[in-house]
Motif scaffolding. Structure first.
Motif, PDB file in Angstrom:
ATOM      1  N   ALA A 157     -16.676  -6.314 -11.143  1.00  0.00           N
ATOM      2  CA  ALA A 157     -15.808  -5.938 -10.016  1.00  0.00           C
ATOM      3  C   ALA A 157     -14.813  -4.841 -10.401  1.00  0.00           C
ATOM      4  O   ALA A 157     -14.094  -4.333  -9.550  1.00  0.00           O
ATOM      5  CB  ALA A 157     -15.053  -7.169  -9.517  1.00  0.00           C
ATOM      6  N   GLY A 158     -14.747  -4.516 -11.694  1.00  0.00           N
ATOM      7  CA  GLY A 158     -13.844  -3.438 -12.131  1.00  0.00           C
ATOM      8  C   GLY A 158     -12.538  -3.923 -12.736  1.00  0.00           C
ATOM      9  O   GLY A 158     -11.647  -3.125 -13.018  1.00  0.00           O
ATOM     10  N   LEU A 159     -12.407  -5.250 -12.913  1.00  0.00           N
ATOM     11  CA  LEU A 159     -11.193  -5.781 -13.549  1.00  0.00           C
ATOM     12  C   LEU A 159     -11.308  -5.677 -15.056  1.00  0.00           C
ATOM     13  O   LEU A 159     -12.421  -5.695 -15.598  1.00  0.00           O
ATOM     14  CB  LEU A 159     -11.025  -7.264 -13.183  1.00  0.00           C
ATOM     15  N   SER A 160     -10.194  -5.595 -15.737  1.00  0.00           N
ATOM     16  CA  SER A 160     -10.238  -5.824 -17.172  1.00  0.00           C
ATOM     17  C   SER A 160      -9.980  -7.312 -17.413  1.00  0.00           C
ATOM     18  O   SER A 160      -9.481  -8.015 -16.531  1.00  0.00           O
ATOM     19  CB  SER A 160      -9.268  -4.925 -17.930  1.00  0.00           C
ATOM     20  N   THR A 161     -10.355  -7.768 -18.576  1.00  0.00           N
ATOM     21  CA  THR A 161     -10.403  -9.209 -18.826  1.00  0.00           C
ATOM     22  C   THR A 161      -9.743  -9.542 -20.151  1.00  0.00           C
ATOM     23  O   THR A 161      -9.926  -8.818 -21.131  1.00  0.00           O
ATOM     24  CB  THR A 161     -11.877  -9.664 -18.884  1.00  0.00           C
ATOM     25  N   VAL A 162      -8.983 -10.632 -20.150  1.00  0.00           N
ATOM     26  CA  VAL A 162      -8.482 -11.193 -21.413  1.00  0.00           C
ATOM     27  C   VAL A 162      -9.246 -12.485 -21.649  1.00  0.00           C
ATOM     28  O   VAL A 162      -9.078 -13.462 -20.911  1.00  0.00           O
ATOM     29  CB  VAL A 162      -6.968 -11.472 -21.355  1.00  0.00           C
ATOM     30  N   LEU A 163     -10.129 -12.481 -22.627  1.00  0.00           N
ATOM     31  CA  LEU A 163     -10.917 -13.670 -22.948  1.00  0.00           C
ATOM     32  C   LEU A 163     -10.178 -14.464 -24.027  1.00  0.00           C
ATOM     33  O   LEU A 163      -9.931 -13.958 -25.118  1.00  0.00           O
ATOM     34  CB  LEU A 163     -12.309 -13.270 -23.455  1.00  0.00           C
ATOM     35  N   CYS A 164      -9.820 -15.707 -23.676  1.00  0.00           N
ATOM     36  CA  CYS A 164      -9.037 -16.542 -24.595  1.00  0.00           C
ATOM     37  C   CYS A 164      -9.953 -17.461 -25.401  1.00  0.00           C
ATOM     38  O   CYS A 164     -10.878 -18.062 -24.844  1.00  0.00           O
ATOM     39  CB  CYS A 164      -8.053 -17.411 -23.818  1.00  0.00           C
ATOM     40  N   VAL A 165      -9.667 -17.555 -26.667  1.00  0.00           N
ATOM     41  CA  VAL A 165     -10.392 -18.485 -27.548  1.00  0.00           C
ATOM     42  C   VAL A 165      -9.364 -19.214 -28.412  1.00  0.00           C
ATOM     43  O   VAL A 165      -8.238 -18.742 -28.580  1.00  0.00           O
ATOM     44  CB  VAL A 165     -11.410 -17.748 -28.458  1.00  0.00           C
ATOM     45  N   ARG A 175     -17.861 -19.033 -32.101  1.00  0.00           N
ATOM     46  CA  ARG A 175     -18.815 -19.464 -31.071  1.00  0.00           C
ATOM     47  C   ARG A 175     -18.277 -19.138 -29.676  1.00  0.00           C
ATOM     48  O   ARG A 175     -18.994 -18.626 -28.816  1.00  0.00           O
ATOM     49  CB  ARG A 175     -19.040 -20.975 -31.199  1.00  0.00           C
ATOM     50  N   GLN A 176     -16.983 -19.407 -29.449  1.00  0.00           N
ATOM     51  CA  GLN A 176     -16.397 -19.101 -28.137  1.00  0.00           C
ATOM     52  C   GLN A 176     -16.453 -17.606 -27.847  1.00  0.00           C
ATOM     53  O   GLN A 176     -16.746 -17.189 -26.717  1.00  0.00           O
ATOM     54  CB  GLN A 176     -14.936 -19.573 -28.089  1.00  0.00           C
ATOM     55  N   LEU A 177     -16.180 -16.803 -28.862  1.00  0.00           N
ATOM     56  CA  LEU A 177     -16.196 -15.350 -28.677  1.00  0.00           C
ATOM     57  C   LEU A 177     -17.615 -14.855 -28.385  1.00  0.00           C
ATOM     58  O   LEU A 177     -17.845 -14.099 -27.435  1.00  0.00           O
ATOM     59  CB  LEU A 177     -15.647 -14.664 -29.931  1.00  0.00           C
ATOM     60  N   ILE A 181      -9.169  -9.709 -26.408  1.00  0.00           N
ATOM     61  CA  ILE A 181      -9.352 -11.091 -26.867  1.00  0.00           C
ATOM     62  C   ILE A 181      -7.963 -11.696 -27.089  1.00  0.00           C
ATOM     63  O   ILE A 181      -7.063 -11.016 -27.602  1.00  0.00           O
ATOM     64  CB  ILE A 181     -10.146 -11.135 -28.198  1.00  0.00           C
ATOM     65  N   ALA A 182      -7.787 -12.944 -26.690  1.00  0.00           N
ATOM     66  CA  ALA A 182      -6.539 -13.655 -27.028  1.00  0.00           C
ATOM     67  C   ALA A 182      -6.909 -14.845 -27.904  1.00  0.00           C
ATOM     68  O   ALA A 182      -7.688 -15.706 -27.488  1.00  0.00           O
ATOM     69  CB  ALA A 182      -5.814 -14.119 -25.771  1.00  0.00           C
ATOM     70  N   TYR A 183      -6.368 -14.841 -29.120  1.00  0.00           N
ATOM     71  CA  TYR A 183      -6.551 -16.000 -30.008  1.00  0.00           C
ATOM     72  C   TYR A 183      -5.377 -16.941 -29.783  1.00  0.00           C
ATOM     73  O   TYR A 183      -4.233 -16.609 -30.087  1.00  0.00           O
ATOM     74  CB  TYR A 183      -6.615 -15.573 -31.473  1.00  0.00           C
ATOM     75  N   GLU A 184      -5.673 -18.120 -29.233  1.00  0.00           N
ATOM     76  CA  GLU A 184      -4.612 -19.080 -28.924  1.00  0.00           C
ATOM     77  C   GLU A 184      -4.985 -20.453 -29.469  1.00  0.00           C
ATOM     78  O   GLU A 184      -5.697 -21.221 -28.798  1.00  0.00           O
ATOM     79  CB  GLU A 184      -4.425 -19.176 -27.407  1.00  0.00           C
ATOM     80  N   PRO A 185      -4.519 -20.765 -30.673  1.00  0.00           N
ATOM     81  CA  PRO A 185      -4.794 -22.105 -31.198  1.00  0.00           C
ATOM     82  C   PRO A 185      -4.183 -23.156 -30.276  1.00  0.00           C
ATOM     83  O   PRO A 185      -3.001 -23.057 -29.926  1.00  0.00           O
ATOM     84  CB  PRO A 185      -4.114 -22.099 -32.576  1.00  0.00           C
ATOM     85  N   VAL A 186      -4.992 -24.108 -29.843  1.00  0.00           N
ATOM     86  CA  VAL A 186      -4.556 -25.051 -28.806  1.00  0.00           C
ATOM     87  C   VAL A 186      -3.310 -25.824 -29.249  1.00  0.00           C
ATOM     88  O   VAL A 186      -2.408 -26.076 -28.460  1.00  0.00           O
ATOM     89  CB  VAL A 186      -5.712 -26.023 -28.447  1.00  0.00           C
ATOM     90  N   TRP A 187      -3.235 -26.152 -30.540  1.00  0.00           N
ATOM     91  CA  TRP A 187      -2.107 -26.917 -31.073  1.00  0.00           C
ATOM     92  C   TRP A 187      -0.800 -26.119 -31.084  1.00  0.00           C
ATOM     93  O   TRP A 187       0.274 -26.681 -31.320  1.00  0.00           O
ATOM     94  CB  TRP A 187      -2.438 -27.423 -32.483  1.00  0.00           C
ATOM     95  N   ALA A 188      -0.885 -24.833 -30.829  1.00  0.00           N
ATOM     96  CA  ALA A 188       0.322 -23.995 -30.854  1.00  0.00           C
ATOM     97  C   ALA A 188       0.824 -23.676 -29.452  1.00  0.00           C
ATOM     98  O   ALA A 188       1.898 -23.093 -29.300  1.00  0.00           O
ATOM     99  CB  ALA A 188       0.034 -22.695 -31.598  1.00  0.00           C
ATOM    100  N   ILE A 189       0.064 -24.053 -28.429  1.00  0.00           N
ATOM    101  CA  ILE A 189       0.423 -23.659 -27.068  1.00  0.00           C
ATOM    102  C   ILE A 189       1.427 -24.637 -26.479  1.00  0.00           C
ATOM    103  O   ILE A 189       1.149 -25.834 -26.357  1.00  0.00           O
ATOM    104  CB  ILE A 189      -0.831 -23.576 -26.172  1.00  0.00           C
TER     105      ILE A 189
END
Ligand code: PGA
Length: 253
Positions: free
Chosen positions: A122-130, A148-150, A167-175
């Motif tokens: 659709a023309g959007l840019s994307t931030v893919l979080c892992v 694997r997620q990436l 890409i956004a690297y977001e360790p779940v334990w840190a959020i």
């Protein structure tokens, strides 16, 4: 290779209409063209305020994106929002695979990949979080999980399409926990992710992709996190809801 820092605020399900517009206007007034020449800034408001925030920030140089989108194009998908609708109101970006979507709403890698494809088409840019969960880190599976997620999230994307992905690297334990990854932990994960990108595409292209860190980023830890290898920005939750703390992050030095 020098990559322009990308600092983004994920407002999640916070603020009301007045608060969202006040925050947007304060950011617009505070961020001059010279700051925005050196770093990219974007906010991700709740859907219902998106249209108004887009208009409040029009011409400001601050990007506005959605926190989620539907993987389908249009039709009978009650409660969903399509990529085309986001483009229609002037949003330019979308988050995909945030850990709250993955873990609270059961979104898996294949769905994330379909969303990335739909957004880019659709023309959007994307931030893919892992990001890995605590037990995965504790059992030394961080690289495996985020790799694997990436890989799954980017499946089928051309090199040209990758150019519109952060890409956004977001360790779940840190959020939202106040416990950020150390710069060493963040740097190691980011360097691993860049290596995965090099394997999927090539080393030169991998150098151009920005990798944000997310998880308890604050004005007082942003500079050391940004100094870690391969950290190119931040995806900020709680600290993006107050103008002073978000500006303190955007203006890191
Ligand atoms: P936090 O959230 O900054 O509140 O830890 C980060 C995120 O979920 O993007």
């Amino acid at each position: 290779m020098k990559r322009k820092p990308f600092l983004a605020g994920n407002w999640k399900m916070n603020l009301d209409r007045k608060g969202a517009l006040e925050l947007a206007r304060s950011l617009r007034d505070a961020l001059s063209a010279s700051v925005l020449a050196e770093r990219d800034v974007a906010v991700f408001p709740p859907f219902v305020y998106l249209d108004e925030v887009v208009r409040a920030l029009a011409g400001s140089g601050i990007g506005v994106g959605a926190q989620n989108l539907c993987d389908e194009k249009h039709g009978a998908f009650t409660g969903e929002v399509s990529a085309e609708m986001l483009v229609d109101i002037g949003a330019t970006c979308v988050l995909v695979g945030h850990s709250e979507r993955r873990h609270l709403y059961g979104e898996g890698d294949e769905l994330c990949n379909r969303k990335v494809q739909r957004a880019l088409a659709a023309g959007l840019s994307t931030v893919l979080c892992v990001g890995e969960q605590l037990d995965e880190r504790d059992s030394n599976r961080t690289d495996l999980v985020i790799g694997r997620q990436l890989t799954a999230g980017l499946k089928g994307l051309s090199a040209e399409q990758l150019g519109r992905v952060t890409i956004a690297y977001e360790p779940v334990w840190a959020i939202g926990t106040g416990r950020n990854a150390t710069p060493e932990q963040a740097g190691a994960a980011h360097t691993h992710l860049r290596g995965v990108l090099a394997g999927l595409y090539d080393a030169r292209l991998a150098q151009t992709v920005r990798i944000q860190y997310g998880g308890s980023v604050k004005p007082d830890n942003i500079a050391t996190l940004m100094a870690a290898p391969d950290v190119d920005g931040a995806l900020v939750g709680g600290a993006s809801l107050k103008v002073d703390s978000f500006l303190g992050i955007v203006r890191f030095h």
